[in-house]
Design an enzyme around this catalytic site. Structure first.
Site, short mmCIF file in Angstrom:
data_model
loop_
_atom_site.label_atom_id
_atom_site.label_comp_id
_atom_site.label_asym_id
_atom_site.label_seq_id
_atom_site.Cartn_x
_atom_site.Cartn_y
_atom_site.Cartn_z
N GLY A 114 -65.11 10.16 -29.64
CA GLY A 114 -64.46 8.85 -29.77
C GLY A 114 -65.45 7.72 -30.04
O GLY A 114 -66.67 7.93 -30.07
N ALA A 115 -64.91 6.51 -30.23
CA ALA A 115 -65.74 5.33 -30.53
C ALA A 115 -66.74 5.09 -29.39
O ALA A 115 -67.92 4.84 -29.62
CB ALA A 115 -64.85 4.10 -30.74
N VAL A 116 -66.26 5.19 -28.14
CA VAL A 116 -67.15 4.96 -27.00
C VAL A 116 -67.99 6.20 -26.70
O VAL A 116 -69.21 6.09 -26.48
CB VAL A 116 -66.32 4.57 -25.74
CG1 VAL A 116 -67.22 4.50 -24.51
CG2 VAL A 116 -65.62 3.22 -25.96
N ARG A 171 -58.71 19.86 -30.90
CA ARG A 171 -58.92 19.55 -32.32
C ARG A 171 -60.41 19.53 -32.67
O ARG A 171 -60.79 19.83 -33.80
CB ARG A 171 -58.32 18.17 -32.66
CG ARG A 171 -56.85 18.04 -32.47
CD ARG A 171 -56.39 16.61 -32.79
NE ARG A 171 -56.79 15.62 -31.78
CZ ARG A 171 -56.13 15.38 -30.66
NH1 ARG A 171 -55.03 16.05 -30.40
NH2 ARG A 171 -56.55 14.49 -29.79
N HIS A 193 -67.41 -8.30 -29.06
CA HIS A 193 -66.38 -9.20 -28.54
C HIS A 193 -67.01 -10.59 -28.30
O HIS A 193 -68.10 -10.69 -27.75
CB HIS A 193 -65.85 -8.71 -27.18
CG HIS A 193 -64.92 -7.53 -27.27
ND1 HIS A 193 -64.49 -6.97 -28.44
CD2 HIS A 193 -64.32 -6.81 -26.28
CE1 HIS A 193 -63.67 -5.95 -28.18
NE2 HIS A 193 -63.56 -5.84 -26.87
N ARG A 239 -57.08 -10.32 -30.71
CA ARG A 239 -57.79 -9.37 -31.58
C ARG A 239 -58.11 -10.05 -32.91
O ARG A 239 -57.22 -10.66 -33.52
CB ARG A 239 -56.93 -8.13 -31.83
CG ARG A 239 -57.64 -7.03 -32.59
CD ARG A 239 -58.53 -6.17 -31.74
NE ARG A 239 -57.77 -5.38 -30.80
CZ ARG A 239 -58.34 -4.73 -29.78
NH1 ARG A 239 -59.64 -4.79 -29.57
NH2 ARG A 239 -57.60 -4.03 -28.96
N GLY A 254 -62.69 -1.85 -29.97
CA GLY A 254 -62.15 -1.70 -28.61
C GLY A 254 -60.89 -0.86 -28.60
O GLY A 254 -60.52 -0.29 -27.58
N CYS A 265 -64.21 -3.88 -21.24
CA CYS A 265 -65.32 -4.48 -21.98
C CYS A 265 -65.34 -6.00 -21.92
O CYS A 265 -66.39 -6.63 -21.73
CB CYS A 265 -65.29 -4.02 -23.44
SG CYS A 265 -63.64 -3.91 -24.15
N GLN A 286 -61.61 -10.49 -29.83
CA GLN A 286 -62.06 -9.12 -29.61
C GLN A 286 -62.06 -8.26 -30.87
O GLN A 286 -61.12 -8.31 -31.67
CB GLN A 286 -61.19 -8.46 -28.52
CG GLN A 286 -61.40 -9.10 -27.16
CD GLN A 286 -60.57 -8.49 -26.04
OE1 GLN A 286 -59.95 -9.22 -25.28
NE2 GLN A 286 -60.58 -7.18 -25.91
N ARG A 318 -59.56 1.68 -11.86
CA ARG A 318 -60.32 0.44 -11.63
C ARG A 318 -59.86 -0.36 -10.44
O ARG A 318 -60.66 -0.92 -9.70
CB ARG A 318 -60.25 -0.46 -12.87
CG ARG A 318 -61.11 0.04 -14.00
CD ARG A 318 -61.06 -0.93 -15.17
NE ARG A 318 -61.66 -0.31 -16.33
CZ ARG A 318 -61.25 -0.49 -17.57
NH1 ARG A 318 -60.21 -1.28 -17.82
NH2 ARG A 318 -61.86 0.09 -18.57
P1 A2P Z 1 -60.58 14.21 -30.25
O1 A2P Z 1 -61.48 13.57 -31.27
O2 A2P Z 1 -60.78 15.66 -30.14
O3 A2P Z 1 -59.14 13.81 -30.38
P2 A2P Z 1 -60.99 6.93 -29.45
O4 A2P Z 1 -60.80 6.09 -28.22
O5 A2P Z 1 -62.10 6.48 -30.30
O6 A2P Z 1 -59.70 7.12 -30.20
O7 A2P Z 1 -61.42 8.39 -28.91
C1 A2P Z 1 -60.66 9.12 -27.98
C2 A2P Z 1 -61.46 10.31 -27.45
O8 A2P Z 1 -60.66 11.01 -26.50
C3 A2P Z 1 -61.84 11.32 -28.51
O9 A2P Z 1 -63.09 11.90 -28.23
C4 A2P Z 1 -60.74 12.36 -28.36
O10 A2P Z 1 -61.09 13.65 -28.80
C5 A2P Z 1 -60.58 12.37 -26.86
N1 A2P Z 1 -59.30 12.97 -26.49
C6 A2P Z 1 -58.05 12.58 -26.85
N2 A2P Z 1 -57.12 13.39 -26.34
C7 A2P Z 1 -57.78 14.33 -25.63
C8 A2P Z 1 -57.39 15.48 -24.87
N3 A2P Z 1 -56.11 15.83 -24.73
N4 A2P Z 1 -58.37 16.22 -24.27
C9 A2P Z 1 -59.66 15.89 -24.42
N5 A2P Z 1 -60.09 14.83 -25.12
C10 A2P Z 1 -59.17 14.06 -25.72
C1 11C Z 2 -59.98 -3.57 -26.29
N1 11C Z 2 -60.68 -4.02 -24.03
O1 11C Z 2 -60.91 -4.27 -26.71
C2 11C Z 2 -59.93 -3.15 -24.86
C3 11C Z 2 -60.36 -1.71 -24.83
O2 11C Z 2 -59.22 -0.85 -20.36
O3 11C Z 2 -60.95 0.20 -21.12
C4 11C Z 2 -60.68 -1.16 -23.47
C5 11C Z 2 -59.46 -0.79 -22.68
C6 11C Z 2 -59.90 -0.45 -21.30
O4 11C Z 2 -59.07 -3.18 -26.99
#
Ligand code: A2P
Ligand code: 11C
Length: 349
Positions: free
Chosen positions: A12-14, A39, A249, A242, A159, A128, A155, A99
């Protein structure tokens, strides 16, 4: 001692930034495990020059893991963070799942590192937009006390995750190509009924609305600030917006101090010596924080400090930070470094 570390949401992004932050961290790492959904299982990433194969997240993924950094959404944390703790891992959770749970420390190391001592397996990483604001306000609060905060945010789309970034880029390309209809399926909030384009726009909605007319993002800023600063009496109000920025941000923050006597100069002096802050405040040289110049940096940037023209104890400032770094991945890795420093990488339930 060296640690086995897991990153949940590694694609993911983070999560991607968590891996980068761990690569340059002082945390002694023996082994890294990268977890995501089915996936992504089998895809590869590199860590310190070595290839690491991404694995599908299951409860048993946490066998032998000492520290697990979570950023795969709140429902994944709800389900799997307790499983990780059960198997002896300390969890640093970047979602909103725990949290506000009593007994779960909500930590920004520059502000309340000591709260880590109370952890029982899970430590929450704040939102964030809250993190960068409290980094900027804590040094001022220590000296003058903090009565109230009114914040408006600008923002960045990152995010909202990888798919929202792609949506904004596609909308921008389509609009510049002269298309009259652009696709909006995710923003402002994937879980809401209507979707609007963010390209060349500003959307005053981040996350869903609550019954009082504020959004969840705004409530996060309000509640988390009070918890991190251990002061329910601070008045906080937020408007979260946004804007079509990729990362970084920005926040317009208005504060009223408890004590008189602060000046722009005294606040500048305090902030220039405070941890995690870079003061960029010289109107004569047009020096002020910007999202584009803050991206890729771990610090929080503060400028445009002005005294309110009517309220003597009132001050305005502009606070910017990379939401994926200090707002998420870097704060999480910093928490892990603090846990190591304070000898707290163990679970006492
Ligand atoms: P994946 O890439 O395999 O879907 P973002 O916040 O940037 O959209 O990223 C979300 C992150 O959470 C990605 O790494 C995504 O993996 C992961 N994720 C989403 N659904 C699941 C799941 N069911 N089990 C494990 N990881 C997940
Ligand atoms: C955003 N702050 O910029 C949100 C993303 O509770 O961790 C982070 C959401 C969270 O969209």
């Amino acid at each position: 001692r060296e640690y086995n570390v897991a990153v949940v949401g590694a694609t993911g992004a983070v999560g991607t930034k968590m891996i980068e932050m761990l690569e340059t961290s002082s945390l002694p790492i023996k082994h890294i495990k990268l977890l995501a959904s089915k996936r992504s299982a089998g895809k590869e990433k590199t860590f310190k020059g070595e290839t690491v194969v991404i694995e599908e997240l299951t409860a048993d993924s946490f066998e032998g893991v000492d520290i697990a950094l979570f950023s795969a959404g709140g429902s994944i944390s709800q389900k799997f963070a307790p499983e990780a703790v059960k198997r002896g891992a300390v969890v640093v959770d970047n979602t909103s799942a725990f949290r506000m749970t009593e007994g779960v420390p909500l930590v920004v190391p520059e502000v309340n590192e000591e709260a880590l001592k109370e952890h029982r397996g899970i430590i929450a990483n704040p939102n964030c937009s809250t993190i960068q604001m409290v980094v900027a306000l804590e040094p001022i609060r220590k000296k003058y006390g903090l009565d109230r905060v009114i914040v408006s945010t600008y923002q960045a789309v990152s995010g909202a995750g990888v798919s929202a970034i792609e949506e904004l880029k596609q909308q921008a390309r389509d609009m510049l190509d002269g298309k009259t209809e652009v696709t909006a399926e995710i923003l402002p909030s994937a879980g809401d009924k209507k979707h609007y384009p963010l390209a060349f726009n500003a959307l005053p909605q981040i996350d869903l609305f609550t019954e009082d007319g504020y959004t969840f993002e705004e409530h996060k800023m309000i509640n988390e600030t009070k918890k991190i600063m251990s002061d329910d009496a601070i008045k906080v109000s937020a408007t979260c917006v946004r804007v079509p920025v990729l990362s970084g941000h920005s926040e317009s923050v208005y504060i009223e101090l408890k004590e008189a006597g602060a000046t722009v100069k005294s606040l500048q002096e305090i902030l220039s010596q405070a941890p995690g802050i870079v003061l960029e405040d010289d109107p004569a040289e047009q020096l002020y924080p910007q999202a584009l110049t803050a991206v890729g940096k771990k610090e929080t940037f503060v400028g445009r400090i002005r005294q309110d023209l009517d309220v003597e104890t009132g001050f305005h400032m502009w606070v910017v930070s990379d939401n994926l770094l200090k707002g998420a991945s870097w704060n999480s890795v910093q928490i892990a470094e603090s846990l190591h420093k304070l000898n707290l990488v163990h679970v006492n339930q």
